[in-house]
Scaffold this active site. Structure first.
Site: not given
Ligand code: G3H
Ligand code: 13P
Ligand code: ZN
Length: 331
Positions: A94, A191, A279
């Site tokens: 990633d 996030g 997240s």
């Protein structure tokens, strides 16, 4: 010592994406950093019969140690097969930020890599992505490129708009680089704080509803590169249930807002073939650990708080595959 991903039991993403495109669903790409997260991903996707991309950031590779990680990933496939799961599993880098990192991952058994040149000039992004693709394709490893920059919470709205993927660039980028999939920017971000409160509208229950994703840009991209696999980063929903548990047990996540599930369902039906989720997994784990610590303050056996975290993460993954991405029962 170098190893090929096929010898570890992984597949690249080509066939996964062909099937996802034809079936109108998206393959989940879950990030992991440790054993419990990896077990939850393997069991959640195995139980729900979903193809899966297990993905590792360079930070995760540093955290877990690249050698440890390579064996964890191999162990994960073996665990899946011993459990009787037949779902395809890809091991993906990633946000790879250099040619050397991509090569190192390919040599240690990754079946797919992302080269993230989104912060470079367009020309540099094309040049470096093409270099990674040329190397990766010699090993039948698939490559994800990125065009456009995901907004950060620090950006003002105008700046966020300015970095949406430009549909006019996608055809040229795909042709010049020969990438296998393309990450785009249509309003998601990484996030737990994807939007500023002032960008959102409170609903009747006081829950902040963010502005919709730019499906118009996605449609224009699909028109220009029909049938080409698109990737959505920053796609956690920041599930209020887990934010609530965290905040109810001593945490302080204020105005955490993610991508509503209905928008992800819509994206999964389109050319979006891969949806990145990190997240939400972090929130589940933190919520369950905080809960155990608050309810059982005398507990000090890590299995007693990591175990419940792992179980809840498994449940969340089954739910996402079944009810959001549509990837369940596609193995
Ligand atoms: O997109 C980033 C992923 O959530 C990985 O995050 O670099 O903190 O491991 P990380
Ligand atoms: P989230 O932060 O929304 O989970 O996004 C993860 C991601 O895009 C990993 O590349
Ligand atoms: Zn990402």
């Amino acid at each position: 010592m170098s190893v090929h991903y096929r010898d570890l039991g992984f597949v690249n993403t080509r066939e996964m994406f062909n099937r996802a495109m034809a079936g109108g669903y998206a393959v989940p790409a879950y990030n992991f950093n440790n054993m419990e997260q990896l077990q939850a991903i393997i069991n959640g996707c195995g139980k729900s019969g979903s193809p899966v991309i297990i993905q590792v950031s360079s930070g995760a590779r540093t955290y877990a140690d690249q050698t440890m990680l390579r064996y964890m990933a191999e162990g994960a496939v073996r665990m899946a097969r011993q459990a009787g799961y037949t779902n395809p599993i890809a091991l993906h880098l990633d946000h790879g930020d250099s040619f050397d990192l991509c090569v190192s991952c390919i040599e240690s058994g990754f079946s797919s890599v992302m080269f993230d040149g989104s912060h470079l000039s367009y020309e540099q992004n094309v040049e470096l992505t093409a270099r990674v693709v040329a190397y990766a394709h010699q090993h039948d490893v698939t490559v994800e490129g990125e065009l456009g920059v995901l907004a950060g919470i620090e950006d003002d709205v105008e700046a966020a708009r300015a970095v949406y993927t430009d549909p006019e660039q996608v055809e040229d980028f795909v042709n010049k680089t020969s990438v296998d999939s393309l990450a785009i920017s249509i309003g998601t971000s990484h996030g737990a704080y994807k939007f500023k409160p002032e960008q959102c509208t409170p609903n009747a229950d006081g829950v902040l509803v963010p502005p919709p994703l730019r499906f118009d840009i996605l449609e224009e991209i699909e028109r220009r590169i029909p049938g080409f696999p698109i990737v959505l980063h920053g796609a956690s929903s920041v599930l209020p249930e887990y934010v609530g548990i965290i905040n109810g047990h001593g945490g302080r996540l204020e105005a955490a807002v993610g991508i509503p599930e209905e928008q992800l369902r819509q994206a999964a039906r389109s050319a979006v073939c891969k949806v990145n989720i990190d997240s939400d997994g972090r929130l589940v784990v933190t919520a369950m650990i905080r809960k155990v610590f608050a309810e059982k303050p005398a507990e000090f056996d890590p299995r007693k708080y990591l175990g419940p975290a792992r179980d809840e993460l498994t449940r969340m993954i089954v739910f996402k595959n079944r009810h959001v991405l549509g990837s369940a029962d596609r193995d």
